[in-house]
Design an enzyme around this catalytic site. Sequence first.
Site, PDB file in Angstrom:
ATOM      1  N   THR A  47       0.805  -1.216   0.000  1.00  0.00           N
ATOM      2  CA  THR A  47       0.000   0.000   0.000  1.00  0.00           C
ATOM      3  C   THR A  47       0.840   1.270   0.000  1.00  0.00           C
ATOM      4  O   THR A  47       0.364   2.319  -0.444  1.00  0.00           O
ATOM      5  CB  THR A  47      -0.955   0.026   1.208  1.00  0.00           C
ATOM      6  OG1 THR A  47      -0.200  -0.149   2.417  1.00  0.00           O
ATOM      7  CG2 THR A  47      -1.975  -1.096   1.103  1.00  0.00           C
ATOM      8  N   CYS A  48       2.085   1.201   0.496  1.00  0.00           N
ATOM      9  CA  CYS A  48       2.949   2.387   0.464  1.00  0.00           C
ATOM     10  C   CYS A  48       3.237   2.813  -0.974  1.00  0.00           C
ATOM     11  O   CYS A  48       3.461   3.990  -1.253  1.00  0.00           O
ATOM     12  CB  CYS A  48       4.261   2.113   1.190  1.00  0.00           C
ATOM     13  SG  CYS A  48       4.121   2.040   2.991  1.00  0.00           S
TER      14      CYS A  48
END
Length: 266
Positions: free
Chosen positions: A232-233
């Site tokens: 998700t980063c």
Amino acid sequence: MGKAMFDRQLVKGHMVKHMYKHILGWPIMFNDLKDIDEEYYNSLKGLKDLGADLEYVGIDFTATEETLGVKQTVELIPNGADVDVTQENLPEYIEACLKYRMLGRYEAQVNELLLGFFDVIPEPLLTIFDFQELELLMCGLPSIEMEDWKKHTEYSGEYDRDGPNHDVCVWFWEVVSEYDQELKARLLQFVTGTSGVPAKGFGSLQGNDGNVRKFTVHGVTLETCVYPRSHTCFNRIDLPLYEEREELEEKLKIAITMASTGFDIE
């Protein structure tokens, strides 16, 4: 937020995933740390590989915070500066780091938020939701334009050469196009950590560092992972090289569904 939810009004701002878990009283998992700081997550995870050599690294039970250029040492446990991290107490150190990073550094603010929220919406009424449903309930289903999504998607790994023309990528978009709006939103949550779509479209999708990071489909072998997994980063989904469309459809839906339980499919 509680008043908006009570009045059935949508909140425009989206929060990070673990904040919805705090509201629901769900436990925060180590993998949740990866969603907000993957580099820090990997550094903690890497300590496990040091074995007995860990005691020579010189780590203690403290963390360093920098505010307006001023550095401050925070003890993660009582007298933490006097406790060296060893192979034996490493699990306690990782737990202390997780607790501080995900709650301790802003515990007072979270407590005030929860007190105000539960003053309007009693906590027991929320037990029927998972954290993804709570975000959708508070912020509403996003309006997702498939063509804009596909146009601003990048491809890497095994899909770097063929991009959207690779058979697996073609199957991926066919499957996603057949999803209803809720399942598309859950896929977006799975890969980016939020169901929010930027006002200017997917071309302005940002990572956790505030920089533009486009939705990325990264090709990996089945030996690397069996189910799709997310970073998700970086707004990235690792999509294995499936041999059949049906297998992709099955594994992708399982991965998205399991993500809402808070447990890693692997």
